[in-house]
Design an enzyme around this catalytic site. Structure first.
Site, PDB file in Angstrom:
ATOM      1  N   LYS A  79     -12.345  11.096   2.242  1.00 27.34           N
ATOM      2  CA  LYS A  79     -12.952   9.769   2.369  1.00 27.34           C
ATOM      3  C   LYS A  79     -13.377   9.305   0.992  1.00 27.34           C
ATOM      4  CE  LYS A  79     -14.211   6.921   5.723  1.00 27.34           C
ATOM      5  NZ  LYS A  79     -13.648   6.866   7.069  1.00 27.34           N
TER       6      LYS A  79
HETATM    7  N1  GLU Z   1     -10.962   4.459   7.783  1.00 26.37           N
HETATM    8  C1  GLU Z   1     -10.360   4.804   9.024  1.00 26.37           C
HETATM    9  C2  GLU Z   1     -11.079   5.970   9.681  1.00 26.37           C
HETATM   10  O1  GLU Z   1     -12.216   6.219   9.421  1.00 26.37           O
HETATM   11  C3  GLU Z   1      -8.866   5.009   8.886  1.00 26.37           C
HETATM   12  C4  GLU Z   1      -8.448   6.180   8.062  1.00 26.37           C
HETATM   13  C5  GLU Z   1      -6.949   6.239   7.783  1.00 26.37           C
HETATM   14  O2  GLU Z   1      -6.211   5.465   8.351  1.00 26.37           O
HETATM   15  O3  GLU Z   1      -6.576   7.098   6.982  1.00 26.37           O
HETATM   16  O4  GLU Z   1     -10.562   6.631  10.534  1.00 26.37           O
END
Ligand code: GLU
Length: 476
Positions: A107
């Site tokens: 993240k």
């Molecule tokens: N930000 C989204 C999540 O928390 C999508 C993550 C992604 O598609 O890699 O799942």
């Protein structure tokens, strides 16, 4: 958002993890290896804006590399900090394992209020941030693939993909370095709606299991269910739109940053969304009662509550007053560990974040595969499928002529049956399948073990079990 004695978001995630591993039989030390975040990179970079250099702080955390690339969004928000990014990266690891997308968890975040900047300024900032991350393989099609999150969207992903491509001119798979791109820049149909669509599919699957519905005290189907949504951003908006437009649920409350709207007869989701776009908030919207203290609306009587904004909004200070018998966590971490206990004691069924909002990363997976294969889904099969269907229709038409008035084709059958699936249909089908299978994996654990009291614990067990298997197979 936290109250005294409340564990932080990160502590909540660790607590829930610990509860799950306590009843698992993992080899000594492996639980620690899985729980800890492998690395977090902090970058401070300067961008010349409005006549002076402004310094920004960003993070990219890699929680687990049991599978690579690692995957997870990048958020733009003022509250971003290392603890939050690490907790979110951990959730990504478990989420990807639960819905079987072949990624580790990661993240990222940038401490910024994007509303304070012009578009061209945001582009400069995003390109510079991308440069810093790409330099260290923290953006890379094979190692680390970011995506949108709070405060970012298609536009930012397009800038990132372009910046990466400029830095890696001979990388044939450059487009696969981020997902959530616009369609014209290597994106996939259905990615923007994916997380909201996933919420809808998750609820549909829940309502296919009478035993589970009974656990919540609800009856029937999604038809007519009264829903309160907190946060009408990309996720909350799409979930609300699909649930009322396609499943006949009623959106009785919408909570936003500046207050909430309530209408027991149902809110017009599209009109409220437009109002927010035009006016910046919900205040002043006509066809509803306006409640200034929006948090109070979370406590109103309803059938389903969808927190789709920030973490920690349901905490020790309000959990006891929440009346919804079913909560689906569209946001990451909206219920703290303490609130989780209170709600579980009350018999509330919680469909946990790591499953509920996995629609985004699932469709991201499809986009990444599309980018690597350099071909749109359905391009090879669509017309072939149509011509095979044509054969059947020709035969049915022959029968139609032969039987005269005794039989005829249903009016829409021919056009519906003839049409081969396009990319959007295939994406929805893949997402639906993923959400169904993952739910079934959770509920099987939930119902087959006496020591698994709820879906969250079941989700952790399934996810951690898979991550553990992967580490063991690698020989760690
Ligand atoms: N930000 C989204 C999540 O928390 C999508 C993550 C992604 O598609 O890699 O799942």
């Amino acid at each position: 958002m936290s109250v005294p004695n409340e564990p932080t978001f990160r502590e909540s995630v660790d607590l829930m993890f610990n509860r799950a591993v306590d009843i698992m039989d993992l080899p000594p030390g492996l639980e620690e290896k899985i729980r800890v975040c492998n690395s977090t990179y902090t970058v401070r970079f300067g961008v010349r804006l409005r006549g002076k250099v402004q310094t920004f702080v960003g993070y990219r955390s890699v929680h687990s590399e049991h599978m690579e690339p690692v995957k997870g969004g990048i958020r733009y928000a003022l509250g971003v900090n290392q603890d939050e990014v690490e907790a979110l990266a951990a959730l990504m690891t478990y989420k990807c394992a639960l819905v079987e997308t072949p990624f580790g968890g990661s993240k990222g975040g940038l401490c910024i209020d994007p509303r304070q900047y012009e578009e061209h300024e945001l582009e400069l900032i995003t390109r510079r941030f991308t440069y810093e991350l790409a330099k260290r393989d923290l953006i890379s099609p094979s190692q680390n693939v970011p995506a949108p999150d709070m405060g970012t969207g298609e536009r930012e992903m397009a800038w990132m993909a372009d910046q990466y491509a400029r830095m890696n001119t001979s990388e044939i798979n450059a487009r696969a370095c981020v997902t959530g791109k616009p369609l014209h820049a290597g994106g996939i149909a259905g990615r923007v709606e994916a997380t909201g669509r996933g919420i809808q599919y998750a609820l549909r699957e829940f309502f296919r299991h009478p035993e589970d519905i009974a656990m919540s005290g609800l009856t029937g189907t999604l038809d007519g269910k009264r829903i309160i949504v907190q946060g009408l951003g990309n996720v909350g908006y799409h979930a609300a739109k699909f649930l009322c437009g396609e499943d006949n649920s009623v959106i009785t409350g919408i909570v936003e940053w500046d207050g909430a709207l309530v209408n027991p007869k149902g809110l017009d989701v599209e009109a409220v969304r437009q109002w927010i776009i035009d006016n910046g908030g919900v205040k002043g919207y006509k066809d509803a009662e306006y409640v200034e203290d929006g948090s109070k609306v979370l406590e109103l009587d309803c059938d389903i509550l969808i927190p789709a904004a920030l973490e920690g909004v349901i905490n020790l200070s309000n959990a006891a007053r929440i009346k919804a018998p079913l909560i689906i966590e569209a946001a990451n971490g909206p219920i703290t560990a303490g609130a989780d206990d209170i709600l579980n004691d009350k018999g509330c069924v919680i469909i946990p974040d790591m499953y509920a909002n996995a629609g985004g990363v699932t469709v991201s997976y499809f986009e990444w595969v599309k980018n690597l294969s350099h071909i749109r889904f359905g391009r090879m099969q669509r017309r072939q499928e149509e011509s095979r269907h044509q054969l059947v229709v020709d035969e049915l038409e022959r029968l139609d002529r032969y039987l005269g008035d005794a039989w005829s084709m249903t009016p829409d059958f021919k056009s519906q049956y003839l049409r081969g699936a396009d990319e959007l249909e295939l994406v929805r089908s893949g997402l639906d399948d993923t959400m169904r299978i993952a739910y079934q994996a959770m509920r099987e654990v939930w119902h087959s073990r006496d020591d698994v009291p709820n879906l969250r614990m079941a989700a952790y067990l399934v996810a951690i079990g898979r991550v553990a298997q992967s580490y063991q197979a690698k020989g760690i």
